[in-house]
Design a protein around this motif. Structure first.
Motif, PDB file in Angstrom:
ATOM      1  N   ILE A 102       0.868  -1.177   0.000  1.00  0.00           N
ATOM      2  CA  ILE A 102       0.000   0.000   0.000  1.00  0.00           C
ATOM      3  C   ILE A 102       0.905   1.228   0.000  1.00  0.00           C
ATOM      4  O   ILE A 102       1.636   1.463   0.958  1.00  0.00           O
ATOM      5  CB  ILE A 102      -0.944  -0.006   1.217  1.00  0.00           C
ATOM      6  N   VAL A 103       0.853   1.994  -1.078  1.00  0.00           N
ATOM      7  CA  VAL A 103       1.809   3.081  -1.321  1.00  0.00           C
ATOM      8  C   VAL A 103       1.054   4.403  -1.426  1.00  0.00           C
ATOM      9  O   VAL A 103       0.087   4.513  -2.183  1.00  0.00           O
ATOM     10  CB  VAL A 103       2.601   2.827  -2.619  1.00  0.00           C
ATOM     11  N   MET A 111       8.224   5.439  -6.742  1.00  0.00           N
ATOM     12  CA  MET A 111       9.418   4.968  -7.446  1.00  0.00           C
ATOM     13  C   MET A 111      10.144   3.883  -6.647  1.00  0.00           C
ATOM     14  O   MET A 111      10.498   2.820  -7.197  1.00  0.00           O
ATOM     15  CB  MET A 111      10.365   6.140  -7.703  1.00  0.00           C
ATOM     16  N   ASN A 112      10.339   4.120  -5.350  1.00  0.00           N
ATOM     17  CA  ASN A 112      11.128   3.181  -4.553  1.00  0.00           C
ATOM     18  C   ASN A 112      10.388   1.892  -4.268  1.00  0.00           C
ATOM     19  O   ASN A 112      10.996   0.814  -4.252  1.00  0.00           O
ATOM     20  CB  ASN A 112      11.580   3.854  -3.265  1.00  0.00           C
ATOM     21  N   PHE A 113       9.086   1.952  -4.037  1.00  0.00           N
ATOM     22  CA  PHE A 113       8.316   0.722  -3.839  1.00  0.00           C
ATOM     23  C   PHE A 113       8.243  -0.072  -5.141  1.00  0.00           C
ATOM     24  O   PHE A 113       8.313  -1.307  -5.116  1.00  0.00           O
ATOM     25  CB  PHE A 113       6.916   1.041  -3.306  1.00  0.00           C
ATOM     26  N   ASP A 114       8.102   0.621  -6.275  1.00  0.00           N
ATOM     27  CA  ASP A 114       8.096  -0.085  -7.564  1.00  0.00           C
ATOM     28  C   ASP A 114       9.429  -0.780  -7.816  1.00  0.00           C
ATOM     29  O   ASP A 114       9.467  -1.933  -8.284  1.00  0.00           O
ATOM     30  CB  ASP A 114       7.808   0.894  -8.707  1.00  0.00           C
ATOM     31  N   SER A 129       0.471  -4.122  -5.827  1.00  0.00           N
ATOM     32  CA  SER A 129       0.408  -2.877  -5.065  1.00  0.00           C
ATOM     33  C   SER A 129      -0.773  -2.031  -5.492  1.00  0.00           C
ATOM     34  O   SER A 129      -1.405  -2.274  -6.525  1.00  0.00           O
ATOM     35  CB  SER A 129       1.698  -2.072  -5.244  1.00  0.00           C
ATOM     36  N   VAL A 130      -1.045  -1.013  -4.675  1.00  0.00           N
ATOM     37  CA  VAL A 130      -2.027   0.004  -5.015  1.00  0.00           C
ATOM     38  C   VAL A 130      -1.468   1.335  -4.539  1.00  0.00           C
ATOM     39  O   VAL A 130      -0.737   1.393  -3.542  1.00  0.00           O
ATOM     40  CB  VAL A 130      -3.401  -0.294  -4.378  1.00  0.00           C
ATOM     41  N   TYR A 176      -9.831  -5.932  -5.629  1.00  0.00           N
ATOM     42  CA  TYR A 176     -10.692  -5.096  -4.803  1.00  0.00           C
ATOM     43  C   TYR A 176     -10.015  -3.763  -4.478  1.00  0.00           C
ATOM     44  O   TYR A 176     -10.682  -2.719  -4.410  1.00  0.00           O
ATOM     45  CB  TYR A 176     -11.113  -5.798  -3.517  1.00  0.00           C
ATOM     46  N   ALA A 177      -8.716  -3.762  -4.274  1.00  0.00           N
ATOM     47  CA  ALA A 177      -7.998  -2.525  -3.963  1.00  0.00           C
ATOM     48  C   ALA A 177      -8.210  -1.468  -5.045  1.00  0.00           C
ATOM     49  O   ALA A 177      -8.418  -0.281  -4.744  1.00  0.00           O
ATOM     50  CB  ALA A 177      -6.508  -2.807  -3.797  1.00  0.00           C
ATOM     51  N   ASP A 178      -8.181  -1.887  -6.292  1.00  0.00           N
ATOM     52  CA  ASP A 178      -8.368  -0.942  -7.389  1.00  0.00           C
ATOM     53  C   ASP A 178      -9.765  -0.333  -7.377  1.00  0.00           C
ATOM     54  O   ASP A 178      -9.963   0.809  -7.815  1.00  0.00           O
ATOM     55  CB  ASP A 178      -8.099  -1.621  -8.730  1.00  0.00           C
TER      56      ASP A 178
END
Length: 331
Positions: A102-103, A111-114, A129-130, A176-178
């Motif tokens: 969750i970002v 950028m860093n989580f990706d 991720s979302v 569901y997050a989307d």
């Protein structure tokens, strides 16, 4: 600057160690990192993690626990955690069923989580991720492309964390997050800016009779400065902007969060809660639950944000599901 610290450069390190010392039965630190995870991690389920710069406490490490996050990555003050730190969190929480991130929508975080997700993929760990972009105040800022991710992120952590705890798959949580993200909107204000320990200076200045509308959570000013007015008028302005972006014509219920920014007395937050409920009642909007307190702060900023989530059967179910995290209080 008056702060209850030792050395400004050591605040994040001592905070992380202090959390572990205070809650050794709930969280542990991944050796050699800033990463905090559940004491029992990894758990046999999809892991849910989040993170971001320090200064937003209790977010995000305060929401580690059963039914919420499996891990969190605190960066330095108002600074995104590095990809290698995020990768360590992914590895420490993955049980073989994948990791969901969750970002918040800040350029460095995204950028860093990706990058960490790509690195995890090279180690054959499945990651989805979302990106949370709930702030309706501004479209772009010095920290973002698009809308900022703010306190509505806590609703995302609670709902997706509960889904993972129930045993939903990585693919189900992603789908569901989307759908969930567009149903959460937030906006905030301040009567006093925050002071970052390393600088000792206010992030922006307000006179005693001024307020800032549309602030962010990194000490950035908002969309305008104006004369301070009674809180009823402030609540009406923020709620008008929030509800304009949520279609509640079908009679849907909402959940409401009155979030303190770190330097606002609880007494004042409950005055805000009063006016928000009067506003919603006058609009004929049903409120399922109300959360009042510090959830995502900006160090010692005095002010508040309002977050509204339009509930459906799924989000209502998982918002109501039990959770056992340091900073989560069931309503």
């Amino acid at each position: 600057m008056k702060k209850l610290i030792n050395v400004a450069d050591n605040v994040v390190e001592e905070m992380i160690e202090g959390m572990v010392m205070a809650h050794p039965d709930r969280i542990k630190r991944v050796e050699g990192t800033n990463v905090l995870v559940r004491k029992d991690a990894p758990v046999d389920k999809v892991a849910v993690i989040s993170g971001g710069g320090s200064g937003h406490e209790p977010a995000h490490a305060g929401f580690i626990g059963r039914g919420m996050l499996d891990g969190a990555v605190p960066g330095q003050m108002f600074t995104s955690p590095t990809p290698d730190q995020v990768l360590e969190c992914i590895k420490a929480t993955d049980s073989g069923k994948g990791v969901f991130m969750i970002v918040k929508n800040y350029t460095g975080d995204v950028m860093n989580f990706d990058m960490a997700a790509e690195m995890a993929g090279m180690e054959e760990i499945k990651v989805e991720s979302v990106v949370v972009n709930d702030d309706v105040a501004v479209e772009n800022s010095s920290f973002t492309t698009g809308r900022r991710g703010v306190a509505g992120t806590i609703f995302v952590e609670k709902i997706l964390g509960a889904m993972a705890e129930e045993g939903k798959s990585l693919e189900e949580i992603k789908a569901y997050a989307d759908k969930l993200i567009p149903q959460i909107k937030s906006m905030g204000m301040a009567i006093k800016a925050c002071t970052v320990p390393s600088s000792g200076e206010e992030s922006f200045h307000l006179e005693d009779d001024e307020m800032e509308i549309g602030i962010g959570i990194h000490g950035e000013p908002g969309i305008r400065k104006e004369a301070l007015k009674p809180v009823k008028g402030i609540v009406e302005e923020l709620m008008d902007k929030i509800l304009a972006e949520l279609d509640l014509s079908d009679g849907s219920e909402i959940a409401l969060m009155i979030n303190g920014m770190g330097g606002t007395p609880l007494q004042e937050l409950y005055v805000i809660a009063h006016d928000a409920h009067v506003y919603l009642k006058d609009k004929g909007i049903a409120t399922h639950k109300t959360y009042v307190g510090d959830y995502m702060t900006s160090i010692d900023m005095a002010g508040f944000s309002l977050s509204v989530i339009k509930l459906d059967e799924t989000s209502k179910k998982y918002l109501d599901a039990p959770a056992d995290a340091i900073a989560w209080r069931e309503v």
